[in-house]
Write an enzyme that holds these catalytic residues in place. Structure first.
Site, PDB file in Angstrom:
ATOM      1  N   CYS A 124      45.596  39.777  45.618  1.00 44.40           N
ATOM      2  CA  CYS A 124      46.123  39.066  44.453  1.00 44.40           C
ATOM      3  C   CYS A 124      47.576  39.470  44.203  1.00 44.40           C
ATOM      4  O   CYS A 124      47.852  40.608  43.815  1.00 44.40           O
ATOM      5  CB  CYS A 124      45.251  39.390  43.242  1.00 44.40           C
ATOM      6  SG  CYS A 124      45.926  38.866  41.662  1.00 44.40           S
ATOM      7  N   CYS A 151      48.407  40.647  40.671  1.00 39.59           N
ATOM      8  CA  CYS A 151      47.805  41.974  40.450  1.00 39.59           C
ATOM      9  C   CYS A 151      48.717  43.062  41.004  1.00 39.59           C
ATOM     10  O   CYS A 151      48.936  44.098  40.361  1.00 39.59           O
ATOM     11  CB  CYS A 151      46.439  42.067  41.129  1.00 39.59           C
ATOM     12  SG  CYS A 151      45.238  40.851  40.543  1.00 39.59           S
TER      13      CYS A 151
END
Length: 198
Positions: free
Chosen positions: A116, A119
């Site tokens: 991600c 993230c």
């Protein structure tokens, strides 16, 4: 792998830009071999360096470091994305234990994944905030390593931040937003330092 990382640090510190591609190739091959070692494969890859030199890297030559949550936490620290202020529960039981905290303590869980991008982008700021507010317990859970945690907390987007206190959910939001996280912490009664750089 540790030797490769140490060699990369020396090369970068000396600004020896000619050796960097070779070290990156060796590092990539070591990761490739590690992945195959974990999967039980017995493959060999060859790293080709400048001047016609080559060196084989096998799964057996990379010992003790699997591409797991532990490995990724080490890589986070090397990139400066985690200084140890963030807890990394490796299973649902350890997450449950970590969320209990002291009575009245605020716990923040960052649900993320290694693949991600947002993230990874917020990880250094999250770790820096954790270091600035030691009275709050900051956790980071990789949904691929602990899928039952994502299911338990109903996580459907990444990153998702959940704030708890005494087991009760105080706030939740999705998206890599430090302002939202800071606002949620303030709403939970936490004094967020105003002199930070985020």
């Amino acid at each position: 792998l540790t030797r490769v990382i140490a060699a990369m640090a020396v090369v970068v510190s000396r600004a020896d830009h000619h050796a960097i591609p070779r070290l990156v190739a060796v590092f990539s091959a070591a990761l490739f071999a590690t992945a195959h070692a974990v999967a039980g494969a017995k493959k060999t890859t060859t790293v080709h360096g400048g001047g016609g030199s080559s060196s084989p890297v096998t799964a057996a030559s990379v010992v003790g470091l699997a591409p797991s949550g532990r490995f990724l936490r080490v890589m986070d620290r090397l990139r400066g994305g985690d200084d140890g202020a963030v807890g990394h529960p490796v299973d649902f039981e350890s997450l449950t234990q970590a969320t209990l905290g002291a009575p009245g303590q605020v716990v923040v869980i960052d649900f993320s994944a290694t693949w991600c991008g947002p993230c990874r982008a917020i990880a250094p700021a999250y770790a820096a905030l954790a270091a600035q507010i030691p009275e709050v317990r900051f956790l980071k859970v990789d949904v691929d390593d602990v899928p039952e945690a994502a299911q338990h907390y109903g996580v459907s987007a990444l990153p998702t931040f959940v704030l708890l206190s005494d087991g009760a959910e105080l706030a939740r939001f999705s998206g890599a937003s430090m302002p939202k996280l800071e606002a949620a912490l303030r709403d939970a009664g936490v004094q967020v330092p105003s002199n930070h750089i985020f």
